[in-house]
Design an enzyme around this catalytic site. Structure first.
Site, PDB file in Angstrom:
ATOM      1  N   SER A 151     -29.703  -0.010  33.849  1.00 54.27           N
ATOM      2  CA  SER A 151     -29.400   0.327  32.285  1.00 54.27           C
ATOM      3  C   SER A 151     -27.953   0.441  32.284  1.00 54.27           C
ATOM      4  CB  SER A 151     -30.001   1.670  32.118  1.00 54.27           C
ATOM      5  OG  SER A 151     -29.930   1.787  30.677  1.00 54.27           O
ATOM      6  N   GLU A 163     -33.310  -7.072  30.796  1.00 58.42           N
ATOM      7  CA  GLU A 163     -34.186  -6.062  29.932  1.00 58.42           C
ATOM      8  C   GLU A 163     -33.291  -5.485  29.082  1.00 58.42           C
ATOM      9  OE1 GLU A 163     -34.221  -2.362  30.706  1.00 58.42           O
ATOM     10  OE2 GLU A 163     -32.242  -2.758  31.367  1.00 58.42           O
ATOM     11  N   HIS A 213     -37.591  -0.307  31.156  1.00 59.75           N
ATOM     12  CA  HIS A 213     -37.322   1.062  30.696  1.00 59.75           C
ATOM     13  C   HIS A 213     -38.804   1.755  30.274  1.00 59.75           C
ATOM     14  CE1 HIS A 213     -32.780   0.573  30.351  1.00 59.75           C
ATOM     15  NE2 HIS A 213     -32.959   1.824  30.159  1.00 59.75           N
TER      16      HIS A 213
END
Length: 308
Positions: A111, A205, A276
């Site tokens: 992230s 992602e 996530h």
């Protein structure tokens, strides 16, 4: 960029840092218990681990100091992030790469921590691990925890496969794996921390981005030339990336990714189990050689990230 840190050993030191958002105490404590159970380690918590300053885990200077302390520790082999959030990019210009070069160690996170993984690769010449943060470990699958343990221990993990998703332009390619949150990667374009993607296999992602924003991000990467010479792409979860209820109808996030990436003319496979969603987040070796067999929907890892 071939420097490999030494692998983690039982009883070895692991620093837990908070370079981005404030850390939720209950999820963090649960994750720490998982970390202790699966990695026999001397855990050192960053000074700012329980700090909060707006949407950061403490002021920039404190977060920077905590990272430098972890990087400079000669007895540590792993630095794992407590969580993502936002804030790591604010620290990149002030981070001292010599601290990692003198005492090489693995960085673990995903992230917002994408920014640190890219920084470590570009400025210190070190591979990293795109994998679960501490707050996500309590809900991680046993398979994903085992994969993370294997990586930090210097082992080459088993291939990663997907049985769902879309294959574009089949074939088999090899390259350096660069794994990233899509939006954070876009924010690095034009900076000295943007990793070169020529001859790379890119793993992406994202979370919480509406389809039109994913379209804008991929269009930016394409038009900037950042994806020129790329060997292949693997796509993980696009979690909560849908239009809000009652929103204008349009393509899904998956449809956007397929349409935008189709013009690359290289193997692309979607549907891999990292990202996530809280159930699966397979750890990926950042900066090492991989083989993408698109027709078999398989990503194979060809070398370790640490010296066993």
């Amino acid at each position: 960029m071939t420097t490999l840190p030494a692998a983690h050993r039982p009883g070895g030191r692991i620093h837990v840092v908070a370079p981005s958002g404030p850390v939720p105490a209950e999820r963090f404590d649960r994750g720490l218990r998982v970390l202790r159970r699966h990695l026999d380690a001397d855990l050192q918590l960053a000074e700012n681990i329980h700090e909060q300053d707006g949407y950061f885990a403490g002021r920039d200077a404190l977060r920077l100091q905590s990272l430098h302390t972890a990087f400079a520790d000669p007895d540590a082999r792993v630095v794992i992030s407590a969580r993502g959030g936002y804030g790591a990019t604010r620290l990149l210009g002030a981070l001292d790469p010599s601290r990692l070069q003198e005492h090489p160690k693995l960085l673990v996170g995903f992230s917002d921590i994408t920014a640190l993984l890219c920084w470590a690769w570009m400025r210190a010449g070190l591979p990293s691990i795109h994998g679960p943060v501490v707050t996500g470990l309590s809900t991680a699958s046993p398979e994903d925890i085992d994969r993370l343990v294997d990586l930090v221990s210097g082992q080459v993990p088993a291939p990663l496969e997907t049985t769902e998703g879309t294959v574009l332009h089949g074939g088999t390619v090899e390259g350096t794996l660069i794994a990233a949150n899509l939006e954070v990667l876009r924010s690095l374009v034009g900076t000295r921390y943007m990793p070169p993607l020529e001859r790379a296999v890119l793993a992406i992602e994202d979370v919480g981005e509406r389809p039109y924003r994913i379209d804008r991000t991929l269009t930016h990467l394409l038009s900037s030339g950042a994806l020129r010479g790329i060997r292949g792409v693997v796509v993980g979860q696009l979690h909560s990336c849908e239009e809000p209820a009652g929103g204008q109808y349009g393509p899904t996030a998956h449809e956007v990714v397929v349409e935008r990436l189709s013009m690359l003319g290289v193997p692309v496979v979607t549907g891999f189990p990292f990202g996530h969603d809280g159930k699966r987040n397979a750890a990926l070796p950042f900066g090492t050689q991989v083989r993408l067999a698109a027709d078999d929907c398989t990503l194979m890892f060809l070398e370790p990230v640490a010296q066993a």
